[in-house]
Scaffold this active site. Structure first.
Site, short mmCIF file in Angstrom:
data_model
loop_
_atom_site.label_atom_id
_atom_site.label_comp_id
_atom_site.label_asym_id
_atom_site.label_seq_id
_atom_site.Cartn_x
_atom_site.Cartn_y
_atom_site.Cartn_z
N HIS A 1 44.45 15.57 69.53
CA HIS A 1 44.49 16.87 68.84
C HIS A 1 43.13 17.10 68.21
O HIS A 1 42.51 16.16 67.72
CB HIS A 1 45.57 16.88 67.74
CG HIS A 1 46.96 16.89 68.28
ND1 HIS A 1 47.48 17.96 68.97
CD2 HIS A 1 47.93 15.95 68.25
CE1 HIS A 1 48.73 17.67 69.34
NE2 HIS A 1 49.03 16.45 68.93
N ASP B 1 50.89 6.42 74.34
CA ASP B 1 51.24 7.78 73.89
C ASP B 1 49.99 8.49 73.38
O ASP B 1 50.01 9.16 72.34
CB ASP B 1 52.34 7.77 72.83
CG ASP B 1 52.99 9.15 72.64
OD1 ASP B 1 52.61 10.09 73.38
OD2 ASP B 1 53.86 9.27 71.78
N ASP C 1 58.79 14.84 78.16
CA ASP C 1 58.22 14.20 76.96
C ASP C 1 57.58 15.20 76.00
O ASP C 1 56.86 16.10 76.41
CB ASP C 1 57.19 13.15 77.32
CG ASP C 1 56.64 12.46 76.08
OD1 ASP C 1 57.46 12.15 75.19
OD2 ASP C 1 55.43 12.29 75.96
N HIS D 1 62.05 11.04 76.09
CA HIS D 1 61.66 11.10 74.67
C HIS D 1 62.98 11.28 73.92
O HIS D 1 63.57 12.36 73.95
CB HIS D 1 60.71 12.29 74.49
CG HIS D 1 60.45 12.66 73.07
ND1 HIS D 1 59.19 12.60 72.51
CD2 HIS D 1 61.26 13.12 72.09
CE1 HIS D 1 59.24 13.00 71.25
NE2 HIS D 1 60.49 13.33 70.97
N GLY E 1 51.13 13.19 66.72
CA GLY E 1 50.42 12.47 67.77
C GLY E 1 49.04 11.97 67.38
O GLY E 1 48.37 12.54 66.53
N LEU F 1 46.96 14.35 78.79
CA LEU F 1 45.58 14.69 79.15
C LEU F 1 45.17 16.10 78.70
O LEU F 1 44.00 16.42 78.68
CB LEU F 1 45.35 14.53 80.65
CG LEU F 1 45.23 13.08 81.14
CD1 LEU F 1 45.15 13.04 82.66
CD2 LEU F 1 44.03 12.37 80.53
N ARG F 2 46.10 16.96 78.41
CA ARG F 2 45.83 18.31 77.86
C ARG F 2 45.19 19.29 78.82
O ARG F 2 44.83 20.39 78.41
CB ARG F 2 44.98 18.25 76.58
CG ARG F 2 45.46 17.29 75.51
CD ARG F 2 46.83 17.61 75.01
NE ARG F 2 47.16 16.85 73.80
CZ ARG F 2 48.41 16.63 73.39
NH1 ARG F 2 49.44 17.09 74.09
NH2 ARG F 2 48.65 15.96 72.29
N HIS G 1 58.55 5.35 73.97
CA HIS G 1 58.15 5.02 72.59
C HIS G 1 59.30 4.68 71.64
O HIS G 1 59.57 5.40 70.69
CB HIS G 1 57.28 6.12 71.99
CG HIS G 1 57.71 7.54 72.29
ND1 HIS G 1 58.99 7.99 72.12
CD2 HIS G 1 57.00 8.60 72.74
CE1 HIS G 1 59.05 9.26 72.46
NE2 HIS G 1 57.86 9.66 72.84
N HIS H 1 51.82 6.32 79.66
CA HIS H 1 52.20 7.39 78.71
C HIS H 1 50.94 8.01 78.10
O HIS H 1 50.49 7.61 77.03
CB HIS H 1 53.11 6.82 77.62
CG HIS H 1 53.84 7.89 76.87
ND1 HIS H 1 55.14 7.76 76.46
CD2 HIS H 1 53.45 9.12 76.47
CE1 HIS H 1 55.51 8.87 75.83
NE2 HIS H 1 54.49 9.70 75.81
ZN LIG Z 1 57.23 11.64 73.26
#
Ligand SMILES: [Zn+2]
Length: 445
Positions: A324, A320, A167, A194, A339, A78-79, A247, A75
């Site tokens: 950011h 997870d 997710d 999710h 997050g 990677l953006r 999660h 989970h």
């Molecule tokens: Zn999630």
């Protein structure tokens, strides 16, 4: 029909040979737990454990270390594409390696989202160019993660995804979810969900309870998670599809999954470091590094998650990891994104809460980070059996260290664990027999 195990994306480096001497070899897949030697020849675990006569083969003295199959985090956000100020595939996989992870599963909520083969091809290509550990991909359940129209699941499978998920979002339309699961079952593909009912959690930024009242913040109640967990159990029973509840954070949700498993419904569950280490009381100072989705809950939820891990209701541990940028998190609590990063601290947090807390022993804990995710995702990894791919993690179980977010390899620093003292740490991350990171030399290998 023979099924070829999915191949990960990362640069093709030649597999290497290596001799690991005198470590505590823990292979949860076989129940093996003994002091011994391990020989790797050309990227595979050898049947032989004899010290090689070829002096060009490197030797690692693993005395006092645990020698485990390479850790898998199923989970990770990677953006890339679309959010490279927060994380790239290069930086995210370096964070993974430095946390002891040899394989990660990338969530599809990039920009554009991975709802078709083109984005998967792009991610795969970037991983081949820049990743230092194995990257496996997921595809969206619905187009644009909007929850309305099914993504082209067959094409996603062809493109190499190993699971489906929206997710960050949750498909609210039960009919759409039912059809998605019918497709997933045809491909025997795991669906990750999710679990969040949008009506029940509307506007919520933290757990609904004592602290949300005290702090005057809108609540995201347990029932919003429980409702979708219950829905998924019913849909799994109906369709025969395999679903993993991502999660888990609610005590009731743990209970629902436990009961469903007793009825042999194919549902699985995941727990994250923050949900077992923290409660909503930590939001007292409005620090946005304690804001995540689902939110931190109460002690009863923490206790239920620990009980669920202990009796294997929850078979997966993961981070997870959700990077950011600081400027995004440095705003009012209600406005901040959900997050936190997790790859570089999770092993230490799990050791602190689960091993020191006597919830699990090392073989039990490592099973949830190796063979369990490998089996659910059908990866040919997660074991030290002779012939297996030599992805390994060496861990010092008695290595106290202090988290310093300024030292992270991740591009982001949004952790609630900065300054924590943790009891254990990965020392070597080995992919295909090649040391890609070590605590001593970092990436200068
Ligand atoms: Zn999630």
């Amino acid at each position: 029909m023979t099924v070829t195990p999915p191949s990960p994306s990362r640069p093709a480096n030649s597999p290497q040979s290596l001799f690991i001497h005198g470590g505590r070899i823990i292979d949860p897949a076989s129940g093996r737990d003994e002091i011994g030697d391990l020989l790797i020849i050309d990227g595979r675990i050898s049947e032989s454990t004899a010290r090689p006569t070829d002096s060009s083969i490197p030797v690692i003295d693993a005395k006092g270390l645990i020698v485990a199959p390479g850790l898998i985090d199923m989970h990770v956000h990677l953006r890339e594409p679309g959010g490279s100020q927060k994380e790239t595939i290069a930086s995210g996989t370096r964070a993974a390696a430095a946390g002891g992870f040899t394989s990660i599963l990338a969530m599809p909520n990039t920009n554009p989202v991975a709802d078709g083969p083109n984005t998967i091809a792009l991610m795969t290509q970037r991983a081949r160019e820049t990743a230092c550990v194995n990257v496996f991909t997921t595809g969206c359940i619905t187009v644009g993660m909007k929850g309305e129209q099914l993504a082209p699941i067959g094409s996603l499978v062809k493109a190499g995804v190993v699971a489906l998920t929206d997710d960050g979002h949750c498909v609210q339309n039960n009919e759409v979810m039912r059809r998605a699961l019918d497709y997933a079952r045809m491909f025997d593909l795991l669906t990750l969900d999710h679990c969040q009912d949008y009506n029940l959690s509307a506007g919520g930024v933290m757990h609904e309870g004592h602290w949300s009242t005290v702090l005057g913040l809108p609540g995201w109640p347990r029932i919003a998670e429980d409702m979708i967990v219950a829905r998924n159990i019913l849909l799994s029973e109906l369709t025969g599809a395999r679903i993993l509840m991502q999660h888990l954070s609610s005590a009731n949700a743990v209970h629902l999954v436990r009961e469903a498993k007793k009825r042999n419904i194919k549902v699985y569950a995941e727990a994250m470091p923050h949900h077992i280490a923290l409660t909503d009381a930590s939001i007292e100072g409005y620090n946005t590094n304690f804001k995540m989705n689902p939110p931190l809950r109460e002690k009863i939820d923490q206790d239920a998650l620990l009980a669920g891990l202990a009796d294997d209701t929850i078979e997966i541990l993961a981070s997870d990891h959700a990077p950011h940028a600081s400027y995004e998190k440095e705003v009012e609590f209600a406005d901040a994104p959900f997050g936190i990063v997790g790859l570089e601290t999770e092993l230490g947090i799990f050791a602190k809460i689960l091993i020191e807390g006597r919830v699990l022993d090392w073989p039990q804990m490592l099973g949830k980070l190796t063979i369990n995710p490998a089996r659910l995702l059908k990866l040919d990894r997660g074991t030290l059996a002779p012939g297996a791919i030599a992805d390994l993690t060496l861990i010092d179980p008695a290595h106290p260290w202090k988290v310093d977010a300024t030292q992270f390899h991740s591009l982001s620093r949004n952790t609630p664990f900065n300054g924590w003292n943790l009891p254990a740490r990965a020392t070597h991350t080995i992919v295909d027999g090649r040391v890609v990171w070590s605590l001593e030399k970092q990436f200068e290998i």
